[in-house]
Design an enzyme around this catalytic site. Sequence first.
Site, mmCIF file in Angstrom:
data_model
loop_
_atom_site.group_PDB
_atom_site.id
_atom_site.type_symbol
_atom_site.label_atom_id
_atom_site.label_comp_id
_atom_site.label_asym_id
_atom_site.label_seq_id
_atom_site.Cartn_x
_atom_site.Cartn_y
_atom_site.Cartn_z
ATOM 1 N N ILE A 13 0.862 -1.189 0.000
ATOM 2 C CA ILE A 13 0.000 0.000 0.000
ATOM 3 C C ILE A 13 0.901 1.243 0.000
ATOM 4 O O ILE A 13 1.633 1.481 0.963
ATOM 5 C CB ILE A 13 -0.909 0.038 1.254
ATOM 6 C CG1 ILE A 13 -1.682 -1.255 1.419
ATOM 7 C CG2 ILE A 13 -1.800 1.273 1.228
ATOM 8 C CD1 ILE A 13 -2.950 -1.382 0.659
ATOM 9 N N HIS A 14 0.842 2.019 -1.073
ATOM 10 C CA HIS A 14 1.684 3.214 -1.191
ATOM 11 C C HIS A 14 1.061 4.148 -2.209
ATOM 12 O O HIS A 14 -0.029 3.887 -2.722
ATOM 13 C CB HIS A 14 3.123 2.831 -1.575
ATOM 14 C CG HIS A 14 3.204 2.180 -2.922
ATOM 15 N ND1 HIS A 14 3.472 2.889 -4.064
ATOM 16 C CD2 HIS A 14 3.005 0.903 -3.305
ATOM 17 C CE1 HIS A 14 3.444 2.057 -5.104
ATOM 18 N NE2 HIS A 14 3.162 0.851 -4.656
ATOM 19 N N GLY A 15 1.732 5.236 -2.514
ATOM 20 C CA GLY A 15 1.180 6.285 -3.363
ATOM 21 C C GLY A 15 0.700 5.837 -4.728
ATOM 22 O O GLY A 15 -0.382 6.232 -5.170
#
Length: 158
Positions: A13-15
């Site tokens: 889960i990241h940008g």
Amino acid sequence: MAIVDVRIDDRLIHGQVCGFWIPHFSVERIAIVDDVIVHDEARKTALKFGCPGKVKLSVFAPEAAADKFIRKIDEGIRVMILCNRPKPILQMVEAGYKVDSITVGNMSTKDGAKQIKKTVFVSEEEKEDFKKLAQHGVKIYSQMVPNEQREEITNDFK
């Protein structure tokens, strides 16, 4: 359940996942498949904290995920399967879940890894896992963000 993508990105889960892939596929649930994270409450909490508010997050061991996806428990929900390496996907396939394709985003450099794309570094073990996935008929693609050209890399593992 509509599996909209099976993605490998070691950042999980990241940008890019939150800012590009979730809107691109109108994802309603992210299913992280990992036999280590499933037992790590602190990491699960951190991942849930990073997940956009309207997107549900589930974390499964590979065999449990395969069973859930085969039984279509979340029928009608747009789901992205997200892993940090190919092994959990291979375990799902070996447990009977059919995967047509995988999109590889980022796999960071590590000891003994060979760079195969700008942001994809693959260890010997990961290469063998990809090779087995390809033998199961799974197509493997490299693509960081939706507006980037999707490039098939399956033959890199044969």
